[in-house]
Design a protein around this motif. Structure first.
Motif, PDB file in Angstrom:
ATOM      1  N   LYS A  25       5.947 131.213-102.879  1.00 61.72           N
ATOM      2  CA  LYS A  25       6.097 130.158-102.106  1.00 61.72           C
ATOM      3  C   LYS A  25       4.624 130.101-101.224  1.00 61.72           C
ATOM      4  O   LYS A  25       3.788 129.228-101.136  1.00 61.72           O
ATOM      5  CB  LYS A  25       7.066 129.900-101.018  1.00 61.72           C
ATOM      6  N   ASP A  44      12.315 125.010-106.934  1.00 60.59           N
ATOM      7  CA  ASP A  44      13.781 124.998-106.321  1.00 60.59           C
ATOM      8  C   ASP A  44      14.717 124.653-106.952  1.00 60.59           C
ATOM      9  O   ASP A  44      15.758 125.057-106.846  1.00 60.59           O
ATOM     10  CB  ASP A  44      13.470 124.130-104.897  1.00 60.59           C
ATOM     11  N   LYS A  48      18.260 126.840-107.907  1.00 58.77           N
ATOM     12  CA  LYS A  48      19.498 126.427-107.654  1.00 58.77           C
ATOM     13  C   LYS A  48      20.554 126.318-108.676  1.00 58.77           C
ATOM     14  O   LYS A  48      21.753 126.498-108.361  1.00 58.77           O
ATOM     15  CB  LYS A  48      19.599 125.272-106.880  1.00 58.77           C
TER      16      LYS A  48
END
Length: 554
Positions: A25, A44, A48
């Motif tokens: 990041k 992201d 997930k």
């Protein structure tokens, strides 16, 4: 069973640790334009997800259209690798050497030949210290290129020195290639077939091994014997080589990798033939090699982990209880070290081999029921690491878990795990496929499913005969099961006693007792004869062994 068709980017993201994700990041924020930050949203969303689902991914990241997804994923993949390269720079000698070699090329392209040569000279020392011969070849090649194209006057006699270095390193790589090919091909043979099934298998393996070792020795002779200028002819026999002083022992002294692959080759040769004493000797040499060259543990961590795994296997096969425990504790301590913990691959490998060793320890001492406590954690990590564990390892785990359930008396759960092997269509470990079916047959016998036995006996017999996996042991087992599953308890008990006596006659025969490496048939039969559980029989043998050791030590 593992889903092997998952997306490459998805697998990479799910192999990352928290620190690696945080570093990515930061890296992407510093180095990307605003329009590129949409790949962070892509990252992201993938992070997930439990399973890769492209339709769901597009709904989660509406900024990326379907026609853009392929390019966005490729860009994210490259950025992830770039951030990992920066993070791993100080941990990996390969990356450090690559980086310094890149710097030398940059300086060369800028016309700064002497600066480039100074970096290359320092780089050679590092490569030699860590036995990185493949880098030495690239370093020397660039040095030769500079000397050929430019008048550097960097050192008198430079041409002769570089020529000699290039010849030596090429010959060294030839020897290492022969030995690593031998180790790889023997390992491949074992993965396909398991232990040697008969005299023909052993003869084939012996001929291949002797030919391959002889070829490596002929190449190495010019380095081991003064006065020999070229590779010896193919007709040179092992006896002639030994007379000249060209031996495996001398070859092992040539360098780290020569010794490593030589020991691996001898180890697999012994293991395939069930020569467990020789197997132990050479895997101990393998592990000792790392202890003699501790800097190589960080460079070749995977080989060190595999060496500890095989050393545990050797102690298991030889029932060296104390040494097994000592090695297991050393392995666990190493698994907790930074060298292992900072590498996802090393963590996966230590999980596989430590879990295998812990199950084997329960097999050794007869604590099958206690061993079942390991199963939920193993199942959880098999799922978590499903994209990083090969099918062979999964098959072995299923068989070992099935054996735990069999030894603990839970034959229905044993059958559940054996079905995972029997119905998984993979062309691996024909031996496991055979003995999974035999254990499946015994589990149904224990459950009293006699209406299935006649069909199962015929089916398993045909399968094992087709795979050329039948020995006297299996033949007698099938004969017993055909004849006695409908008889009275008294007649069956007498038949068990007779079968046990027959089995014990073959305990010293390597080929006939191949089955004993997969299933402790003797202990199972002894349990039937003495009317004790298989677990209790093994526990009593373990206690008796401890008493014998204590008596000797007194």
């Amino acid at each position: 069973m593992p889903n092997r068709s998952s997306d490459d980017l998805f697998q990479l993201i799910h192999s990352l640790q928290k620190a690696e994700k945080r570093n990515f990041k930061l890296y992407i924020t510093r180095n990307s334009a605003n329009e590129d930050l949409k790949i962070v949203q892509l990252f992201d969303a993938l992070d997930k997800m439990k399973d890769y689902d492209e339709a769901l991914l597009l709904r989660k990241v509406p900024a990326i259209k379907k026609q853009q997804l392929s390019n966005a994923k490729a860009h994210l993949y490259r950025q992830l690798l770039a951030s990992l390269r920066l993070l791993s720079n100080d941990e990996n000698i390969d990356i450090q050497l690559h980086e310094q070699l890149d710097y030398a090329r940059i300086l060369y392209n800028k016309g700064l030949y002497l600066q480039s040569l100074r970096i290359l000279e320092r780089l050679k020392e590092t490569a030699r210290a860590y036995n990185q011969d493949s880098f030495l070849i690239q370093i020397i090649s660039l040095e030769k290129k500079i000397e050929v194209l430019h008048i550097t006057r960097s050192m008198a006699g430079r041409a002769e020195k570089l020529t000699q270095e290039a010849q030596e390193i090429n010959e060294k790589r030839r020897i290492i290639t022969h030995l690593s090919n031998l180790a790889l091909q023997l390992y491949s043979w074992y993965i396909q077939n398991g232990h040697a099934r008969n005299e023909q298998d052993e003869t084939d393996v012996k001929e291949f091994f002797r030919y391959s070792i002889n070829r490596a020795l002929r190449v190495a002779a010019k380095h081991l014997v003064p006065g020999i200028e070229t590779t010896l002819p193919e007709g040179t026999t092992a006896t002639e080589l030994a007379r000249m002083g060209v031996s495996a022992e001398a070859l092992a002294k040539m360098g780290f990798y020569e010794a490593l692959y030589l020991y691996q080759g001898y180890m697999w040769f012994a293991f395939i033939r069930q020569d467990f004493i020789q197997y132990y000797r050479y895997v101990q040499k393998w592990v000792d090699l790392f202890h003699q060259n501790p800097q190589m543990i960080q460079v070749e961590t995977g080989h060190y982990i595999k060496g500890l795994h095989n050393l545990l296997n050797a102690h298991f096969d030889l029932r060296n209880f104390a040494k097994f425990q000592e090695t297991l504790e050393r392995f666990q301590a190493f698994a907790d070290s930074d060298v292992v913990q900072r590498s996802h691959n090393n963590r996966v490998q230590t999980f596989i081999y430590l879990s295998t060793a812990r199950i084997n320890q329960h097999f050794m001492v007869g604590t099958f029921r206690e061993g079942l406590a390991l199963v939920p954690h193993i199942e959880e990590l098999l799922h978590e690491y499903e994209h990083f564990i090969d099918r062979h390892r999964v098959l072995v785990f299923y068989y070992k878990i099935a054996s735990l359930y069999f030894g603990s008396g839970d034959f229905e759960r044993c059958i559940d795990y054996l079905h995972k092997i029997i119905h998984w269509k993979v062309d691996l470990r024909n031996d496991l496929q055979c003995y999974a079916r035999l254990l499946h047959l015994l589990a149904h016998y224990e459950l009293g499913n006699y209406e299935l036995m006649e069909h199962l006996v015929r089916s398993v017999y045909r399968y094992m005969a087709k795979m050329q996996n039948l020995t006297v042991i299996e033949e007698q087992m099938f004969a017993f099961l055909r004849q006695h599953f409908h008889h009275s308890p008294r007649r069956v008990h007498e038949a068990f006693r007779a079968l046990l006596e027959q089995m014990k006659q073959y305990e010293k025969s390597r080929f006939e007792t191949r089955a004993f490496a997969y299933l402790d048939i003797i202990s199972w039969l002894e349990g039937k004869v003495t009317q004790k559980s298989m677990a209790r029989v093994i526990q009593e043998k373990y206690e008796a062994s401890k008493r014998r050791v204590a008596k000797v030590e007194q």
